[in-house]
Design an enzyme around this catalytic site. Sequence first.
Site, mmCIF file in Angstrom:
data_model
loop_
_atom_site.group_PDB
_atom_site.id
_atom_site.type_symbol
_atom_site.label_atom_id
_atom_site.label_comp_id
_atom_site.label_asym_id
_atom_site.label_seq_id
_atom_site.Cartn_x
_atom_site.Cartn_y
_atom_site.Cartn_z
ATOM 1 C CB CYS A 7 -0.939 0.003 1.201
ATOM 2 S SG CYS A 7 -2.371 -1.088 1.001
ATOM 3 C CG HIS A 46 -4.691 -4.201 2.117
ATOM 4 N ND1 HIS A 46 -3.325 -4.287 2.183
ATOM 5 C CD2 HIS A 46 -5.171 -5.212 2.882
ATOM 6 C CE1 HIS A 46 -2.992 -5.310 2.963
ATOM 7 N NE2 HIS A 46 -4.100 -5.880 3.401
ATOM 8 C CG ASN A 87 4.366 -17.465 -2.949
ATOM 9 O OD1 ASN A 87 4.231 -18.493 -3.617
ATOM 10 N ND2 ASN A 87 5.447 -16.704 -3.039
ATOM 11 C CB THR A 95 7.305 -12.476 2.952
ATOM 12 O OG1 THR A 95 7.485 -11.935 1.647
ATOM 13 C CG2 THR A 95 8.004 -13.834 3.027
ATOM 14 C CG HIS A 100 2.383 -10.256 -3.874
ATOM 15 N ND1 HIS A 100 2.012 -10.280 -2.546
ATOM 16 C CD2 HIS A 100 3.451 -11.087 -3.983
ATOM 17 C CE1 HIS A 100 2.819 -11.096 -1.885
ATOM 18 N NE2 HIS A 100 3.704 -11.605 -2.734
HETATM 19 P P1 AMP Z 1 5.945 -13.180 -1.242
HETATM 20 O O1 AMP Z 1 7.109 -13.829 -0.555
HETATM 21 O O2 AMP Z 1 5.224 -14.037 -2.208
HETATM 22 O O3 AMP Z 1 5.018 -12.515 -0.233
HETATM 23 O O4 AMP Z 1 6.568 -12.029 -2.134
HETATM 24 C C1 AMP Z 1 6.966 -10.793 -1.629
HETATM 25 C C2 AMP Z 1 7.974 -10.260 -2.585
HETATM 26 O O5 AMP Z 1 8.132 -8.866 -2.354
HETATM 27 C C3 AMP Z 1 9.381 -10.882 -2.459
HETATM 28 O O6 AMP Z 1 9.735 -11.510 -3.686
HETATM 29 C C4 AMP Z 1 10.281 -9.681 -2.135
HETATM 30 O O7 AMP Z 1 11.541 -9.756 -2.757
HETATM 31 C C5 AMP Z 1 9.451 -8.526 -2.649
HETATM 32 N N1 AMP Z 1 9.703 -7.239 -2.011
HETATM 33 C C6 AMP Z 1 9.784 -6.979 -0.679
HETATM 34 N N2 AMP Z 1 9.995 -5.673 -0.476
HETATM 35 C C7 AMP Z 1 10.024 -5.092 -1.696
HETATM 36 C C8 AMP Z 1 10.205 -3.736 -2.154
HETATM 37 N N3 AMP Z 1 10.380 -2.720 -1.306
HETATM 38 N N4 AMP Z 1 10.198 -3.507 -3.478
HETATM 39 C C9 AMP Z 1 10.036 -4.529 -4.352
HETATM 40 N N5 AMP Z 1 9.835 -5.815 -3.992
HETATM 41 C C10 AMP Z 1 9.841 -6.087 -2.680
HETATM 42 ZN ZN ZN Z 2 -1.813 -3.290 1.195
#
Ligand code: AMP
Ligand code: ZN
Length: 118
Positions: A7, A46, A87, A95, A100
Amino acid sequence: MNDCLFCKIIAGEIPSEKVFENESVYAFKDISPVAPVHVLVIPKVHIDSSNDISRENVHYVSEIYLAIKEITRELGIAEDGYRVVSNCNDFGGQTVHHLHFHIVGGKELGWPPFNERV
Ligand code: AMP
Ligand code: ZN
């Protein structure tokens, strides 16, 4: 929700490398790429995870897939192929708890995407 990283990225409070944007969808480069092309596509509202997709918000998912089609063509990976991954929660390895879709491509990917068998 105010604490949500994605967000904040949509709001421009945290910088990102934008690759696509329209009224419903924002897409940007993953900060820690796992392949030559690694883009995240997110709804501009969101939604925690795929568990929270409903009749009311499912049009964001359609818009995301239309964006994926444009982005992959623009980045030149549509023809060779690519993978879309979302995921969900702990076992899925989520995470960031803002729905996404990862677009991963630019090389031939292995399958399955994990080592274990049932
Ligand atoms: P997930 O583990 O499926 O929740 O994917 C989260 C993704 O967000 C991971 O691949 C991270 O590398 C990515 N990520 C986390 N912080 C950032 C950020 N500030 N800009 C771009 N990607 C990010
Ligand atoms: Zn959000």
